[in-house]
Enzyme design. Structure first.
Site, PDB file in Angstrom:
ATOM      1  N   LYS A  87       4.163 -16.410  -0.562  1.00 49.47           N
ATOM      2  CA  LYS A  87       3.673 -15.109  -0.086  1.00 49.47           C
ATOM      3  C   LYS A  87       3.835 -15.003   1.446  1.00 49.47           C
ATOM      4  O   LYS A  87       4.327 -14.002   1.975  1.00 49.47           O
ATOM      5  CB  LYS A  87       2.203 -14.947  -0.496  1.00 49.47           C
ATOM      6  CG  LYS A  87       1.464 -13.802   0.162  1.00 49.47           C
ATOM      7  CD  LYS A  87       1.944 -12.458  -0.321  1.00 49.47           C
ATOM      8  CE  LYS A  87       1.326 -11.357   0.523  1.00 49.47           C
ATOM      9  NZ  LYS A  87       1.800 -10.044   0.174  1.00 49.47           N
ATOM     10  N   LYS A  96      -1.315  -9.710  10.052  1.00 44.67           N
ATOM     11  CA  LYS A  96      -2.289 -10.750   9.705  1.00 44.67           C
ATOM     12  C   LYS A  96      -1.596 -11.983   9.126  1.00 44.67           C
ATOM     13  O   LYS A  96      -1.916 -13.115   9.492  1.00 44.67           O
ATOM     14  CB  LYS A  96      -3.259 -10.153   8.671  1.00 44.67           C
ATOM     15  CG  LYS A  96      -4.274 -11.096   8.122  1.00 44.67           C
ATOM     16  CD  LYS A  96      -5.347 -10.339   7.364  1.00 44.67           C
ATOM     17  CE  LYS A  96      -4.992 -10.038   5.931  1.00 44.67           C
ATOM     18  NZ  LYS A  96      -5.206 -11.157   5.019  1.00 44.67           N
ATOM     19  N   LYS A 126       1.502   3.450   7.672  1.00 43.42           N
ATOM     20  CA  LYS A 126       2.745   3.933   7.056  1.00 43.42           C
ATOM     21  C   LYS A 126       2.374   5.107   6.163  1.00 43.42           C
ATOM     22  O   LYS A 126       1.190   5.302   5.849  1.00 43.42           O
ATOM     23  CB  LYS A 126       3.451   2.842   6.267  1.00 43.42           C
ATOM     24  CG  LYS A 126       2.703   2.369   5.038  1.00 43.42           C
ATOM     25  CD  LYS A 126       3.579   1.432   4.235  1.00 43.42           C
ATOM     26  CE  LYS A 126       2.866   0.935   2.999  1.00 43.42           C
ATOM     27  NZ  LYS A 126       3.659   0.032   2.200  1.00 43.42           N
ATOM     28  N   CYS A 185      -1.255  -6.456   6.321  1.00 37.82           N
ATOM     29  CA  CYS A 185      -0.579  -7.663   5.824  1.00 37.82           C
ATOM     30  C   CYS A 185       0.387  -8.311   6.817  1.00 37.82           C
ATOM     31  O   CYS A 185       0.187  -9.464   7.192  1.00 37.82           O
ATOM     32  CB  CYS A 185       0.143  -7.344   4.530  1.00 37.82           C
ATOM     33  SG  CYS A 185      -1.015  -7.068   3.190  1.00 37.82           S
ATOM     34  N   GLU A 212       0.853  -1.183   0.000  1.00 36.54           N
ATOM     35  CA  GLU A 212       0.000   0.000   0.000  1.00 36.54           C
ATOM     36  C   GLU A 212       0.893   1.239   0.000  1.00 36.54           C
ATOM     37  O   GLU A 212       1.967   1.247   0.591  1.00 36.54           O
ATOM     38  CB  GLU A 212      -0.916  -0.001   1.221  1.00 36.54           C
ATOM     39  CG  GLU A 212      -2.032  -1.022   1.070  1.00 36.54           C
ATOM     40  CD  GLU A 212      -2.848  -1.195   2.322  1.00 36.54           C
ATOM     41  OE1 GLU A 212      -2.958  -0.265   3.124  1.00 36.54           O
ATOM     42  OE2 GLU A 212      -3.382  -2.304   2.505  1.00 36.54           O
TER      43      GLU A 212
HETATM   44  P1  NAD Z   1      -9.759  -4.787   1.351  1.00 34.66           P
HETATM   45  O1  NAD Z   1     -10.393  -5.037   2.659  1.00 34.66           O
HETATM   46  O2  NAD Z   1      -9.154  -3.461   1.027  1.00 34.66           O
HETATM   47  O3  NAD Z   1     -10.807  -5.093   0.173  1.00 34.66           O
HETATM   48  C1  NAD Z   1     -11.599  -6.223   0.107  1.00 34.66           C
HETATM   49  C2  NAD Z   1     -12.810  -5.884  -0.755  1.00 34.66           C
HETATM   50  O4  NAD Z   1     -13.599  -7.069  -0.931  1.00 34.66           O
HETATM   51  C3  NAD Z   1     -13.744  -4.850  -0.097  1.00 34.66           C
HETATM   52  O5  NAD Z   1     -13.958  -3.774  -0.988  1.00 34.66           O
HETATM   53  C4  NAD Z   1     -15.053  -5.639   0.160  1.00 34.66           C
HETATM   54  O6  NAD Z   1     -16.217  -4.846   0.017  1.00 34.66           O
HETATM   55  C5  NAD Z   1     -14.959  -6.706  -0.914  1.00 34.66           C
HETATM   56  N1  NAD Z   1     -15.758  -7.908  -0.653  1.00 34.66           N
HETATM   57  C6  NAD Z   1     -15.929  -8.578   0.511  1.00 34.66           C
HETATM   58  N2  NAD Z   1     -16.717  -9.651   0.310  1.00 34.66           N
HETATM   59  C7  NAD Z   1     -17.030  -9.688  -1.016  1.00 34.66           C
HETATM   60  C8  NAD Z   1     -17.807 -10.556  -1.844  1.00 34.66           C
HETATM   61  N3  NAD Z   1     -18.398 -11.624  -1.340  1.00 34.66           N
HETATM   62  N4  NAD Z   1     -17.920 -10.259  -3.147  1.00 34.66           N
HETATM   63  C9  NAD Z   1     -17.302  -9.161  -3.673  1.00 34.66           C
HETATM   64  N5  NAD Z   1     -16.561  -8.307  -2.946  1.00 34.66           N
HETATM   65  C10 NAD Z   1     -16.421  -8.569  -1.634  1.00 34.66           C
HETATM   66  O7  NAD Z   1      -8.680  -5.935   1.173  1.00 34.66           O
HETATM   67  P2  NAD Z   1      -7.242  -5.818   0.483  1.00 34.66           P
HETATM   68  O8  NAD Z   1      -6.315  -5.082   1.375  1.00 34.66           O
HETATM   69  O9  NAD Z   1      -7.406  -5.411  -0.938  1.00 34.66           O
HETATM   70  O10 NAD Z   1      -6.795  -7.354   0.533  1.00 34.66           O
HETATM   71  C11 NAD Z   1      -7.407  -8.337  -0.281  1.00 34.66           C
HETATM   72  C12 NAD Z   1      -6.569  -9.600  -0.162  1.00 34.66           C
HETATM   73  O11 NAD Z   1      -5.259  -9.361  -0.709  1.00 34.66           O
HETATM   74  C13 NAD Z   1      -6.341 -10.078   1.274  1.00 34.66           C
HETATM   75  O12 NAD Z   1      -6.287 -11.475   1.289  1.00 34.66           O
HETATM   76  C14 NAD Z   1      -4.983  -9.499   1.619  1.00 34.66           C
HETATM   77  O13 NAD Z   1      -4.331 -10.239   2.616  1.00 34.66           O
HETATM   78  C15 NAD Z   1      -4.276  -9.614   0.286  1.00 34.66           C
HETATM   79  N6  NAD Z   1      -3.188  -8.657   0.095  1.00 34.66           N
HETATM   80  C16 NAD Z   1      -3.323  -7.361   0.514  1.00 34.66           C
HETATM   81  C17 NAD Z   1      -2.287  -6.464   0.288  1.00 34.66           C
HETATM   82  C18 NAD Z   1      -2.392  -5.048   0.760  1.00 34.66           C
HETATM   83  O14 NAD Z   1      -1.363  -4.350   0.781  1.00 34.66           O
HETATM   84  N7  NAD Z   1      -3.562  -4.555   1.152  1.00 34.66           N
HETATM   85  C19 NAD Z   1      -1.125  -6.876  -0.380  1.00 34.66           C
HETATM   86  C20 NAD Z   1      -1.042  -8.183  -0.835  1.00 34.66           C
HETATM   87  C21 NAD Z   1      -2.079  -9.067  -0.595  1.00 34.66           C
END
Ligand code: NAD
Length: 438
Positions: free
Chosen positions: A220, A279, A335, A276, A167
């Site tokens: 990952k 978690k 951050k 991240c 992010e």
């Molecule tokens: P987030 O919470 O920002 O976004 C998740 C989105 O999913 C939300 O907008 C929510 O409304 C939507 N959602 C929930 N249930 C749903 C459904 N049934 N159908 C459709 N949409 C639905 O999450 P994020 O930070 O983007 O993370 C997503 C995944 O990627 C997680 O597993 C996280 O660990 C991983 N990840 C995150 C990052 C990061 O920097 N944020 C980096 C790498 C991996």
């Protein structure tokens, strides 16, 4: 290619926007109508540098957002990028991702009903898990997709493609990754993933790792566990340095010159947060324990991290009794560059100040509203200067550049005690300055 991206948060929106930018035809799906409306309007519901520009360029053209799964059956690939939050025992909650996976399966089944369905090459569907899940979780999500797909389950392949973006630099990281990992054993699925990424990979030297789905997701976790532990080790050493009155930054800058170690992620301070590292490390610890293994190093990394906010508060206590007095918390996002406050170190810092009966005032250039949801009763300032005015202490939690520019503002503090958790404020005459590890 036609792509559906289910889940439009930090990862899903970045993925959807960057794929559209690479020339693909993308449908972003989210259950939150506000998120969908924002994307169709050409901006993101979250703060992420460069993302609004991409959305403004492609929304309504190569990118559309919807709360329905109607684009899924015709997509060459469907990504699952739904959140995987922590359960109270540290394991991940797969409920949202499973629900989305099953709905994707059902959408495929509906469109295939009694016909070939026009569902892409050879009528085969590829569902790619982008979300971070444990190796054991892959089967859970694969089962959910196939349960939804029912009679056409054998035409659906589930692959994994973990995401390493950060992010604050999500768009740049997605476009210039250090590596891309494909987790599938089906040749046709791998071909489709490679075709999708081809325009992106053309402009980078990023190596591609091809492996099975479970190994891919483990890469990952191992990646984040390593980075989080590296910072915790730097913090542990930093605390030792502080005990000796030695500047940990001088020490670690020299340590980082060793190319077996590398210079990055050696900055000691108030610790790691975000959605991240905490978690993912917790999920890996919980998964390891379930297999009967006690991950001692990872436990220690978390323990060091948990201790840093309290060390910051103890440094403040050593200079001033804050009960009943105004204390500023500078930086609320986990951050700089993001409005994400999930697991921000500002949270334990604010909690510790409230326990000490301080009148807390928080300031962040972009994350105030997200923190207000968690702490609705503390005060929020419009600027760092306003936050520290009349305060007996200022705790610097996030290294936003603007904190480095603070100067005369410190004169308006009731007691100019600055506890710097990120080495962003300069030590100077007229303030009582404490660096966390220097
Ligand atoms: P987030 O919470 O920002 O976004 C998740 C989105 O999913 C939300 O907008 C929510 O409304 C939507 N959602 C929930 N249930 C749903 C459904 N049934 N159908 C459709 N949409 C639905 O999450 P994020 O930070 O983007 O993370 C997503 C995944 O990627 C997680 O597993 C996280 O660990 C991983 N990840 C995150 C990052 C990061 O920097 N944020 C980096 C790498 C991996």
């Amino acid at each position: 290619m036609r792509v559906s991206v289910v889940g439009s948060g930090y990862v899903g929106t970045t993925l959807a926007a960057c794929l559209a930018d690479a020339g693909h035809d993308v449908t972003a799906v989210d259950i939150d109508p506000d998120v969908v409306a924002a994307i169709n309007d050409g901006h993101a519901a979250i703060h992420e540098p460069g993302l609004d520009e991409l959305l403004a360029e492609h929304a309504g053209d190569r990118l559309r957002a919807t709360t329905a799964y109607d684009g899924v059956p015709d997509a060459d690939l469907t990504f699952l990028a739904v959140g995987t939050p922590s359960n109270s025992d540290g394991s991940i909650d797969l409920a949202g991702l499973s629900a989305a996976a099953e709905t994707v399966g059902k959408a495929i089944a509906r469109a295939s009903d009694g016909a070939t369905g026009g569902t892409g090459e050879n009528d085969r569907h590829l569902v790619v898990i982008k979300s971070t899940i444990t190796p054991g979780g892959v089967a859970t999500i694969r089962d959910a997709v196939r349960r939804g797909a029912g009679p056409v389950a054998d035409r659906v392949e589930v692959a994994t493609n973990p995401e390493f973006l950060r992010e604050g630099t999500a768009v740049a990281d997605f476009k210039q990754p250090d590596k891309v990992v494909f987790g599938t054993e089906a040749t046709w699925a791998l071909d489709r993933l490679e075709a999708l990424y081809e325009p992106l990979l053309e402009t980078t030297d990023a190596p591609v790792v091809r492996t099975d789905p479970e190994t891919a997701v483990t890469i990952k976790y191992a990646n984040n566990a390593f980075l989080a532990s590296k910072v915790s080790l730097a913090n542990d050493l930093g605390n030792v340095c502080k005990a000796f009155g030695i500047d940990a930054y001088e020490v670690m800058d020299a340590v980082g010159l060793d190319d077996r170690i590398g210079a990055r992620f050696l900055r000691s301070g108030v610790g790691w947060g975000g959605s991240c590292f905490p978690k993912d490390v917790d999920a890996l610890r919980a998964a390891a324990r379930e297999q009967g293994y006690e991950p001692a190093m990872l436990d220690a990394a978390v323990a060091v991290n948990d201790g840093q906010p309290e060390r910051m508060l103890e440094l403040l206590d050593s200079h001033v009794d804050v009960a009943g007095d105004r204390v500023a918390v500078l930086g609320l996002a986990f951050k700089p560059g993001t409005d994400d406050t999930r697991n921000s170190r500002a949270i334990p810092v604010i909690e510790g100040l409230l326990e000490r009966d301080a009148a807390v005032v928080g300031y962040d250039p972009v994350a105030t509203e997200t923190m207000r949801e968690r702490f609705p009763d503390i005060e929020y300032a419009e600027s760092a200067g306003e936050a520290i005015e009349g305060a007996v202490g200022a705790l610097v939690v996030t290294d936003w550049d603007e904190f480095a520019a603070l100067d005369g503002e410190f004169d308006a503090m009731a007691e100019p005690v600055v506890i710097d958790g990120r080495r962003i404020v300069e030590r100077r005459e007229g303030i009582t300055y404490e660096g966390l590890t220097w």
